[in-house]
Design a protein around this motif. Sequence first.
Motif, PDB file in Angstrom:
ATOM      1  N   GLN A 106       1.214  -1.569   0.060  1.00 31.39           N
ATOM      2  CA  GLN A 106      -0.128   0.106  -0.079  1.00 31.39           C
ATOM      3  C   GLN A 106       1.115   1.370  -0.155  1.00 31.39           C
ATOM      4  O   GLN A 106       0.521   2.751  -0.523  1.00 31.39           O
ATOM      5  CB  GLN A 106      -0.710  -0.375   1.172  1.00 31.39           C
ATOM      6  CG  GLN A 106      -2.487  -0.754   0.907  1.00 31.39           C
ATOM      7  CD  GLN A 106      -2.794  -1.575   2.543  1.00 31.39           C
ATOM      8  OE1 GLN A 106      -2.406  -0.970   3.674  1.00 31.39           O
ATOM      9  NE2 GLN A 106      -4.025  -2.290   2.199  1.00 31.39           N
TER      10      GLN A 106
ATOM     11  N   THR B 154       3.491  -0.960  -8.638  1.00 34.02           N
ATOM     12  CA  THR B 154       3.322  -1.679 -10.138  1.00 34.02           C
ATOM     13  C   THR B 154       3.586  -1.452 -10.820  1.00 34.02           C
ATOM     14  O   THR B 154       4.605  -1.433 -10.995  1.00 34.02           O
ATOM     15  CB  THR B 154       2.113  -0.592  -9.927  1.00 34.02           C
ATOM     16  OG1 THR B 154       1.258  -0.449  -9.121  1.00 34.02           O
ATOM     17  CG2 THR B 154       1.369  -0.955 -12.031  1.00 34.02           C
TER      18      THR B 154
ATOM     19  N   GLU C 170      -6.637  -3.884  -5.222  1.00 33.01           N
ATOM     20  CA  GLU C 170      -6.839  -2.598  -4.975  1.00 33.01           C
ATOM     21  C   GLU C 170      -6.364  -1.325  -5.340  1.00 33.01           C
ATOM     22  O   GLU C 170      -6.401  -0.486  -5.155  1.00 33.01           O
ATOM     23  CB  GLU C 170      -7.271  -2.557  -3.846  1.00 33.01           C
ATOM     24  CG  GLU C 170      -7.821  -1.096  -2.736  1.00 33.01           C
ATOM     25  CD  GLU C 170      -8.750  -0.877  -1.219  1.00 33.01           C
ATOM     26  OE1 GLU C 170      -7.789  -0.175  -1.110  1.00 33.01           O
ATOM     27  OE2 GLU C 170      -8.325  -2.312  -0.906  1.00 33.01           O
ATOM     28  N   LYS C 171      -4.932  -1.515  -4.962  1.00 35.90           N
ATOM     29  CA  LYS C 171      -3.718  -0.726  -5.554  1.00 35.90           C
ATOM     30  C   LYS C 171      -3.221  -0.576  -7.022  1.00 35.90           C
ATOM     31  O   LYS C 171      -3.571   0.966  -7.050  1.00 35.90           O
ATOM     32  CB  LYS C 171      -2.742  -1.131  -5.380  1.00 35.90           C
ATOM     33  CG  LYS C 171      -1.370  -0.208  -5.332  1.00 35.90           C
ATOM     34  CD  LYS C 171       0.100  -1.033  -4.465  1.00 35.90           C
ATOM     35  CE  LYS C 171       0.687  -0.256  -5.000  1.00 35.90           C
ATOM     36  NZ  LYS C 171       0.755   1.375  -4.275  1.00 35.90           N
TER      37      LYS C 171
END
Length: 213
Positions: free
Chosen positions: A83, A88, A122-123
């Motif tokens: 988080q 990514t 979610e990220k």
Amino acid sequence: MVVKAVIFDMDGVLVDSEGFWAKAELDVFSSYGVQVTDDLATQTKYMTTKEVTEFWHGRFPWENLDVPKVEQEVVSKVIELIQAEDCTMSGVQTFIKDLKSKKYKIGLATNAPLRVADAVLEKLQIRDLFDTVHSSEFEEQGKPHPAVYLTSAKQLGISPEYCIVVEDSHSGLKAAKAAGMKTIVFTNNDESINSDLADFKILSFESVQVPIL
């Protein structure tokens, strides 16, 4: 061969998070008196979180705390890092969106616990693109056993021979092959990755060329 479904591994494919696991395990296990060495840590690299926790507990048994609770501490630490950090894989969201627009079924099959997968999706804000998300925590064995991939195919309603898997590890590729699926190795431009079991190779999601798709 007709491909109907693309199933993704998570750590090292959707997110560059493998270093997070090493850090979390070192921090948590060391706090309970475990002497984490590089040599022993190498043996645990592709285990499930449960297997890793049992591995260290077997060598350095801690008292007054059960194994599942320590395992969840590691998982929580990894989620915090995911988080907080920029992890990514570049271009992966666009790559998956493109597959989805071409009507492929999309799956996620990971050795990591489901709540880590939920945090990753979610990220990346791509949860809605996946038709199934499955974790080895619900199987008796994790990768390189094929169970997580076989169950994913079943959940997708697609026979394994029509599935292709995107993996970054030899252990994961072995699992996919054992499930009877085609394989793509994602190297993230790392040529040292063992790709002997891969049918295709992706160096980067930003410049991807996969003939079979």
